[in-house]
Design a protein around this motif. Structure first.
Motif, PDB file in Angstrom:
ATOM      1  N   ILE A 108       1.062  -5.098  -2.587  1.00 15.00           N
ATOM      2  CA  ILE A 108      -0.296  -4.997  -3.133  1.00 15.00           C
ATOM      3  C   ILE A 108      -0.508  -3.635  -3.786  1.00 15.00           C
ATOM      4  O   ILE A 108      -1.130  -3.527  -4.852  1.00 15.00           O
ATOM      5  N   ASP A 109       0.025  -2.587  -3.187  1.00 12.10           N
ATOM      6  CA  ASP A 109      -0.084  -1.250  -3.786  1.00 12.10           C
ATOM      7  C   ASP A 109       0.591  -1.205  -5.152  1.00 12.10           C
ATOM      8  O   ASP A 109       0.085  -0.579  -6.091  1.00 12.10           O
ATOM      9  N   SER A 110       1.725  -1.859  -5.293  1.00 14.77           N
ATOM     10  CA  SER A 110       2.429  -1.896  -6.575  1.00 14.77           C
ATOM     11  C   SER A 110       1.627  -2.664  -7.618  1.00 14.77           C
ATOM     12  O   SER A 110       1.579  -2.281  -8.787  1.00 14.77           O
ATOM     13  N   LEU A 111       0.993  -3.742  -7.202  1.00 13.67           N
ATOM     14  CA  LEU A 111       0.169  -4.521  -8.122  1.00 13.67           C
ATOM     15  C   LEU A 111      -1.025  -3.699  -8.606  1.00 13.67           C
ATOM     16  O   LEU A 111      -1.422  -3.786  -9.769  1.00 13.67           O
ATOM     17  N   MET A 138      -5.677  -3.913   4.497  1.00  9.21           N
ATOM     18  CA  MET A 138      -6.291  -4.790   3.509  1.00  9.21           C
ATOM     19  C   MET A 138      -7.816  -4.640   3.526  1.00  9.21           C
ATOM     20  O   MET A 138      -8.459  -4.641   2.467  1.00  9.21           O
ATOM     21  N   ILE A 139      -8.394  -4.494   4.706  1.00 10.36           N
ATOM     22  CA  ILE A 139      -9.841  -4.282   4.806  1.00 10.36           C
ATOM     23  C   ILE A 139     -10.231  -2.999   4.086  1.00 10.36           C
ATOM     24  O   ILE A 139     -11.240  -2.937   3.371  1.00 10.36           O
ATOM     25  N   GLU A 140      -9.423  -1.950   4.235  1.00  7.52           N
ATOM     26  CA  GLU A 140      -9.702  -0.679   3.571  1.00  7.52           C
ATOM     27  C   GLU A 140      -9.624  -0.828   2.055  1.00  7.52           C
ATOM     28  O   GLU A 140     -10.471  -0.302   1.322  1.00  7.52           O
ATOM     29  N   LYS A 141      -8.625  -1.561   1.569  1.00  3.61           N
ATOM     30  CA  LYS A 141      -8.498  -1.793   0.126  1.00  3.61           C
ATOM     31  C   LYS A 141      -9.726  -2.525  -0.417  1.00  3.61           C
ATOM     32  O   LYS A 141     -10.258  -2.181  -1.474  1.00  3.61           O
ATOM     33  N   LYS A 142     -10.147  -3.548   0.300  1.00  2.00           N
ATOM     34  CA  LYS A 142     -11.309  -4.316  -0.125  1.00  2.00           C
ATOM     35  C   LYS A 142     -12.568  -3.446  -0.116  1.00  2.00           C
ATOM     36  O   LYS A 142     -13.395  -3.517  -1.026  1.00  2.00           O
TER      37      LYS A 142
END
Length: 404
Positions: free
Chosen positions: A228-231, A254-258
């Motif tokens: 996900i980081d690469s995307l 993932m919660i932090e990314k969102k």
């Protein structure tokens, strides 16, 4: 800053977070940007941004040889189980004979494509890409199990020539570890390192591509977050926003990314909402559009997987009672987001915030005569971001209760 603001408990937000609007440099910075623009101009721009977020289309292509778990991975990205209605068909043999698109259950503009297997003896990468209409896809995920084969490499070379993004995913890592765990002296990190090295050696004909080790049934483990980081590095802002909002909540990362992405888009929602329509803020001649706030918060609620359907699917997957997962949600949004919930925010927190912001901003150079709409924007932005914080805490509690 006036000390009496901190001494008065009525000026503290009800969301139980230590920081108030006064300690948020992001809010102050966004307010600076807001007041530089004309109200009509900023509102129109913000509504355009929100429309772009709503209408952006993302097409993700999943390919690889038969039996590597393409269809199961498609279902995992959509946050659904293999047995659910509308799930991609799975099996031990090749079940996908033609490209099939599956829209995301909560983000209908995100399409995940299950492509036909590439393991036939007469496989031709150029013809394959032409037949599946290569240009339709934003990026490709090439899945392999055990090892990547000649056809995987041929396909990657052709995708590279056409200047599209591709990522190698080594699937079924959980099965590899289970098999190795039976051996004496088992060391998980050593096994994972050995698999990575084997994949890299296998893919030397196309340079040194990144390989991500993933378990479809345990997305929160291994390399899914690295993928996900690469995307994030390679997608436009709008497409990244669509992707991150659609991905299942599988880990704290993932919660932090969102949360970060929802913070970013909150400014556009607050700008669009700070208009003369809707519910008036106490003491000001302007109002905020409840409909815009409600839509934003509903999107956030589904992105965190807190809606009833998402909770039900999670409960089935982890074999726990739905009510047990629901019971750990403590925010005002535990029962969902509706007009009443949003309107009640204006009767409590926003009234306190609006008055406090007005007092606070009069002491800041350049903000002394801030227009009422600017104060409405700052108040609304703070409400939205604090709401995201509440939902994030609920999401953390749910995945903990689910044993993830």
């Amino acid at each position: 800053m006036s000390e009496h603001i901190y001494e008065n408990p009525d000026l503290i937000f009800e969301t139980n977070y230590e920081k108030t609007i006064f300690e948020s440099p992001d809010v102050i910075n966004d307010m600076h940007n807001y007041v530089k623009m004309k109200p009509n101009e900023s509102s129109a721009k913000a509504k355009t941004q929100l429309e772009q977020l709503d209408n952006v289309t993302l097409n993700i292509a999943i390919t690889g040889e038969s039996g590597v778990g393409k269809s199961t991975f498609v279902n995992a990205l959509r946050g659904i189980n293999d047995e659910d209605d509308g799930a991609a068909e799975t099996g031990v043999t090749e079940t996908t004979m033609n490209p099939i698109s599956y829209s995301h259950p909560t983000m209908p503009n995100v399409y995940i494509w299950d492509l036909p297997g590439i393991g036939t003896p007469n496989f031709k990468a150029k013809k394959y890409l032409k037949d599946i209409k290569f240009d339709n896809f934003d990026f490709f995920i090439i899945i392999g199990s055990l090892r990547f084969k000649e056809n995987d490499i041929m396909l990657a070379k052709e995708i590279k020539k056409m200047k599209k993004m591709f990522y190698f995913v080594r699937s079924k890592i959980d099965q590899d570890l289970q098999a190795e765990a039976r051996k004496k002296g088992f060391d998980e990190e050593h096994v994972l390192s050995r698999i990575r090295l084997s994949c890299k050696e296998n893919l030397l004909p196309i340079g040194n591509p990144k390989v991500f080790l993933i378990s479809t049934f345990q997305l929160g483990k291994y390399d899914f977050q690295r993928l996900i980081d690469s995307l994030e590095e390679n997608l436009s802002d709008h497409k990244w926003s669509a992707l991150i909002q659609s991905l299942p909540v599988c880990s704290l990362g993932m919660i932090e990314k969102k949360t970060q992405e929802l913070y970013r888009t909150a400014a556009a929602a607050a700008t669009a909402a700070a208009t003369t329509a809707g519910v008036p803020l106490p003491g000001f001649s302007v109002g905020c559009e409840i409909g815009i706030m409600q839509k934003y918060l509903q999107t956030a609620h589904m992105s965190f997987g807190l809606d009833d359907k998402s909770i039900e699917r999670l409960a089935q997957r982890v074999n726990k009672p739905r009510d047990e997962l629901k019971s750990v949600m403590k925010s005002r949004f535990a029962a969902g987001v509706n007009k009443t919930v949003v309107a009640n925010m204006f009767r409590t927190t926003s009234m306190v915030a609006a008055k406090a912001v007005e007092v606070f901003l009069t002491g800041i150079p350049g903000f002394g005569n801030l227009p009422a709409m600017g104060i409405a924007f700052g108040t609304t932005l703070t409400l939205l971001r604090n709401s995201v914080k509440e939902m994030a805490e609920d999401a953390k509690a749910v995945i903990t209760a689910a044993g993830l």
